[in-house]
Design an enzyme around this catalytic site. Structure first.
Site, PDB file in Angstrom:
ATOM      1  N   TYR A   5      -4.067  23.866  24.448  1.00 52.70           N
ATOM      2  CA  TYR A   5      -4.314  23.270  23.134  1.00 52.70           C
ATOM      3  C   TYR A   5      -3.063  23.344  22.268  1.00 52.70           C
ATOM      4  CZ  TYR A   5      -6.245  22.444  18.484  1.00 52.70           C
ATOM      5  OH  TYR A   5      -6.470  21.947  17.219  1.00 52.70           O
TER       6      TYR A   5
ATOM      7  N   SER B  58     -14.792   8.588  12.124  1.00 54.04           N
ATOM      8  CA  SER B  58     -16.235   8.403  11.961  1.00 54.04           C
ATOM      9  C   SER B  58     -16.866   9.515  11.138  1.00 54.04           C
ATOM     10  CB  SER B  58     -16.925   8.351  13.337  1.00 54.04           C
ATOM     11  OG  SER B  58     -16.518   7.236  14.073  1.00 54.04           O
TER      12      SER B  58
ATOM     13  N   GLY C 169      -9.896   7.632  15.170  1.00 50.80           N
ATOM     14  CA  GLY C 169     -11.056   8.423  14.769  1.00 50.80           C
ATOM     15  C   GLY C 169     -11.506   8.015  13.381  1.00 50.80           C
TER      16      GLY C 169
ATOM     17  N   LYS D  52      -1.209  20.093  20.486  1.00 46.85           N
ATOM     18  CA  LYS D  52      -1.023  19.902  19.035  1.00 46.85           C
ATOM     19  C   LYS D  52       0.464  19.861  18.681  1.00 46.85           C
ATOM     20  CE  LYS D  52      -3.711  19.338  16.408  1.00 46.85           C
ATOM     21  NZ  LYS D  52      -4.428  18.103  15.999  1.00 46.85           N
TER      22      LYS D  52
ATOM     23  N   GLY E  24     -15.981  13.876   9.397  1.00 47.88           N
ATOM     24  CA  GLY E  24     -15.066  14.986   9.198  1.00 47.88           C
ATOM     25  C   GLY E  24     -13.834  14.678   8.371  1.00 47.88           C
ATOM     26  N   ILE E  25     -12.715  15.266   8.746  1.00 44.13           N
ATOM     27  CA  ILE E  25     -11.478  15.143   7.981  1.00 44.13           C
ATOM     28  C   ILE E  25     -11.005  13.696   7.952  1.00 44.13           C
ATOM     29  CG2 ILE E  25      -9.041  15.782   7.936  1.00 44.13           C
ATOM     30  CD1 ILE E  25      -9.939  18.504   9.166  1.00 44.13           C
TER      31      ILE E  25
END
Length: 282
Positions: free
Chosen positions: A172, A23, A21, A176, A25-26
């Protein structure tokens, strides 16, 4: 880095970070924080063309990272695709000579209950969150173990058997927690090879698309901290070569406090501390 951060030197100069990832945000905030400290960044991300509802692409992220002082390569691909993972590992090794850090940032969130959640959504969370973190770390491991200070950092919470979290959204939650178990497991497996593997999670919600679109809209965005708090804590973890973080589930605010940052008001401008919304799992 933010004005609150205690670290200003280029503590990550010459180190190469491979991230899933990033691209926006965090993930992008962490990549920028690492770039400002001199890191090379390789992003494996899907967003090749602009998304109709989300800002940024892998190409705009690379441009931002380079503008921040780092060198960057974007690899368009999905962390669920083993061939794309191998391409990202090769891009880091061929482009920068190795891999020092893996950041498992890519994650999917769906908080629907067990009777409402489609099987394909369950599979997606398991594939991206758990399998993706494992496969990216595993594929990078030969290069990582050649680093003088190898790190795997996953953006995942401490594992808890509290029914409050187990029952809230089991699909979820287990996805996680699976990220966490994979990460801590790698830390135990390769501890004698010098690997530091740990997780990092915030006490409050963070201003991201997930908060805006999934959790609570603009009001929750207002009551959340900026991604820079996550990024500053992550950069401190990545720059710590002592191995003391291996096998630990770290909390963003605790990491900053360990490094002398206790005034966090700059990460939530205009919002009273009492208004901040606690994140899940803590």
């Amino acid at each position: 880095m933010s004005a609150a951060s205690p670290r200003t030197e280029r503590a990550l100069a010459g180190r190469t970070v491979l991230m899933s990832g990033g691209s926006r945000g965090i993930g992008l905030a962490i990549a920028l924080a690492a770039a400002r400290q001199g890191a090379n960044i390789v992003l494996l991300a899907k967003t090749d063309v602009p998304h109709p509802r989300l800002p940024g692409t892998i190409h705009t992220a690379v441009a931002e990272i380079e503008a921040a002082g780092g060198r960057a390569v974007g690899v368009v691909g999905d962390v669920r695709d083993d061939e794309a993972v191998e391409r990202a590992v090769s891009a880091a090794v061929d482009g920068f000579g190795g891999i020092d850090v893996v950041v498992n940032n890519a994650s999917v969130i769906d908080l629907r209950g067990s009777l409402e959640l489609p099987s394909k959504s369950y599979d997606l969370m398991q594939d991206v969150n758990v399998r993706g973190s494992y496969q990216l770390s595993r594929a990078a491991m030969p290069a990582l173990l050649r680093s003088a200070s190898p790190v795997v950092l996953s953006l995942a919470p401490p594992v808890s058997l509290d029914p409050r979290w187990l029952g809230a959204h089991p699909a979820y939650t287990t996805a996680k927690f699976g990220m966490t178990l994979v990460t801590l497991g790698l830390g135990a497996e390769f501890a004698d090879r010098g690997l530091t593997a740990c997780t990092l999670w915030p006490r409050t919600t963070i201003r991201t698309a997930a908060v805006a679109n999934v959790l609570g809209g603009e009001e929750l965005m207002r009551r959340s901290r900026t991604p820079e708090i996550y990024a500053d804590a992550a950069a401190l973890v990545l720059a710590d070569a002592g191995g003391r973080y291996n096998g630990r589930s770290l909390i963003v605010e605790d990491v900053l406090a360990e490094h002398g940052v206790t005034d966090l008001s700059g990460y939530s401008p205009g919002v009273d501390e009492s208004e901040l919304f606690p994140d899940i799992f803590l």
